[in-house]
Design an enzyme around this catalytic site. Structure first.
Site, mmCIF file in Angstrom:
data_model
loop_
_atom_site.group_PDB
_atom_site.id
_atom_site.type_symbol
_atom_site.label_atom_id
_atom_site.label_comp_id
_atom_site.label_asym_id
_atom_site.label_seq_id
_atom_site.Cartn_x
_atom_site.Cartn_y
_atom_site.Cartn_z
ATOM 1 N N HIS A 28 0.849 -1.213 0.000
ATOM 2 C CA HIS A 28 0.000 0.000 0.000
ATOM 3 C C HIS A 28 0.877 1.253 0.000
ATOM 4 C CE1 HIS A 28 -3.075 -2.613 2.363
ATOM 5 N NE2 HIS A 28 -3.562 -2.436 1.157
ATOM 6 N N LYS A 52 -17.881 -5.790 8.672
ATOM 7 C CA LYS A 52 -16.646 -6.588 8.798
ATOM 8 C C LYS A 52 -16.085 -6.435 10.200
ATOM 9 C CE LYS A 52 -14.354 -7.022 4.288
ATOM 10 N NZ LYS A 52 -13.164 -6.550 3.559
ATOM 11 N N ARG A 101 -2.179 -6.208 -8.090
ATOM 12 C CA ARG A 101 -1.033 -7.075 -7.828
ATOM 13 C C ARG A 101 -0.869 -8.148 -8.880
ATOM 14 N NH1 ARG A 101 -3.205 -8.394 -1.934
ATOM 15 N NH2 ARG A 101 -5.010 -8.448 -3.315
ATOM 16 N N SER A 139 -2.943 -7.531 3.410
ATOM 17 C CA SER A 139 -3.130 -7.310 4.849
ATOM 18 C C SER A 139 -3.477 -8.630 5.534
ATOM 19 C CB SER A 139 -4.256 -6.306 5.085
ATOM 20 O OG SER A 139 -3.923 -5.060 4.531
HETATM 21 O O1 PNS Z 1 -8.872 -2.714 0.424
HETATM 22 P P1 PNS Z 1 -10.160 -3.235 -0.146
HETATM 23 O O2 PNS Z 1 -10.958 -3.940 0.936
HETATM 24 O O3 PNS Z 1 -9.955 -4.075 -1.369
HETATM 25 O O4 PNS Z 1 -11.017 -1.921 -0.602
HETATM 26 C C1 PNS Z 1 -12.311 -2.054 -1.151
HETATM 27 C C2 PNS Z 1 -13.032 -0.685 -1.184
HETATM 28 C C3 PNS Z 1 -13.047 -0.040 0.173
HETATM 29 C C4 PNS Z 1 -12.319 0.220 -2.162
HETATM 30 C C5 PNS Z 1 -14.481 -0.938 -1.704
HETATM 31 O O5 PNS Z 1 -15.058 -1.991 -0.950
HETATM 32 C C6 PNS Z 1 -15.394 0.276 -1.607
HETATM 33 O O6 PNS Z 1 -15.182 1.259 -2.272
HETATM 34 N N1 PNS Z 1 -16.424 0.182 -0.760
HETATM 35 C C7 PNS Z 1 -17.363 1.275 -0.522
HETATM 36 C C8 PNS Z 1 -18.764 0.916 -1.003
HETATM 37 C C9 PNS Z 1 -18.949 1.259 -2.466
HETATM 38 O O7 PNS Z 1 -18.764 2.372 -2.905
HETATM 39 N N2 PNS Z 1 -19.346 0.223 -3.277
HETATM 40 C C10 PNS Z 1 -19.572 0.406 -4.700
HETATM 41 C C11 PNS Z 1 -18.312 0.187 -5.536
HETATM 42 S S1 PNS Z 1 -17.837 -1.509 -5.517
#
Ligand code: PNS
Length: 171
Positions: A28, A52, A101, A139
């Site tokens: 990150h 979560k 990745r 993570s």
């Molecule tokens: O580090 P991660 O868990 O892969 O990040 C995922 C994240 C936080 C970017 C994604 O889950 C997110 O944007 N969630 C907010 C809800 C949202 O906007 N959902 C619609 C787009 S998928």
């Protein structure tokens, strides 16, 4: 209005790097450093996901991110709890930065980018390839190693290593 990486108000190029960051890893941090060079302001946004059960609270994750980015003046740390596009609009940003990745990340990232585009076509997702050094890193992997008291020294910044040791300290 067409997609643009400039904000309407200030003309500054503002991007958001969203994620869970539970906790922030060297992978990150590599993306943060590289993205910070491409934009006037980079907001690292921690998802406050109530469904979560994270290891670190949102405040702890924000604190760790603030510590490991303190030498980057154009990076700020924030959190959000609903749709990412709403947060981005509120911050007058127009760009989402995500790291990729491997091909396994691609399908999920494509789905997210397409969803966000459907929700707001003025928001652009930009992908950066993760440094190959960290292509296997997540993570979850870091937490698993730390839980069994393995060495995560090369995988996370020192502040995070200390925080993991404290979390998994034997009773
Ligand atoms: O580090 P991660 O868990 O892969 O990040 C995922 C994240 C936080 C970017 C994604 O889950 C997110 O944007 N969630 C907010 C809800 C949202 O906007 N959902 C619609 C787009 S998928």
């Amino acid at each position: 209005m067409s997609a643009s990486i400039s904000t309407a108000g200030t003309g500054k190029r503002v991007a958001v790097y969203p994620g869970s960051f539970d906790p922030v890893t060297c992978g990150h941090l590599d993306i943060i450093r590289r993205a910070a060079k491409q934009f006037d302001h980079l907001i690292v946004a921690v998802l406050n996901n109530t469904s979560k059960k994270p290891l670190f609270s949102v405040d702890e994750r924000k604190q760790l991110l603030a510590e490991v980015t303190q030498d980057l003046p154009n990076v700020s740390i924030d959190s959000f709890r609903d749709l990412l596009v709403n947060f981005i609009r509120a911050k007058e940003a127009h760009v989402i930065v995500r790291g990729i990745r491997s091909v396994t990340d691609f399908e999920y990232e494509l789905q997210m980018a397409s969803t966000n585009h459907q929700l707001d076509e003025d928001i652009e997702t930009i992908f950066m390839m993760t440094n190959p050094k960290y292509s296997y890193l997540s993570s979850s992997i870091v937490k698993e190693i730390a839980m069994f008291h393995g060495n995560v020294q090369d995988l996370v910044p020192p502040e995070v290593q200390q925080a993991l040791i404290a979390k998994y300290k034997p009773e």
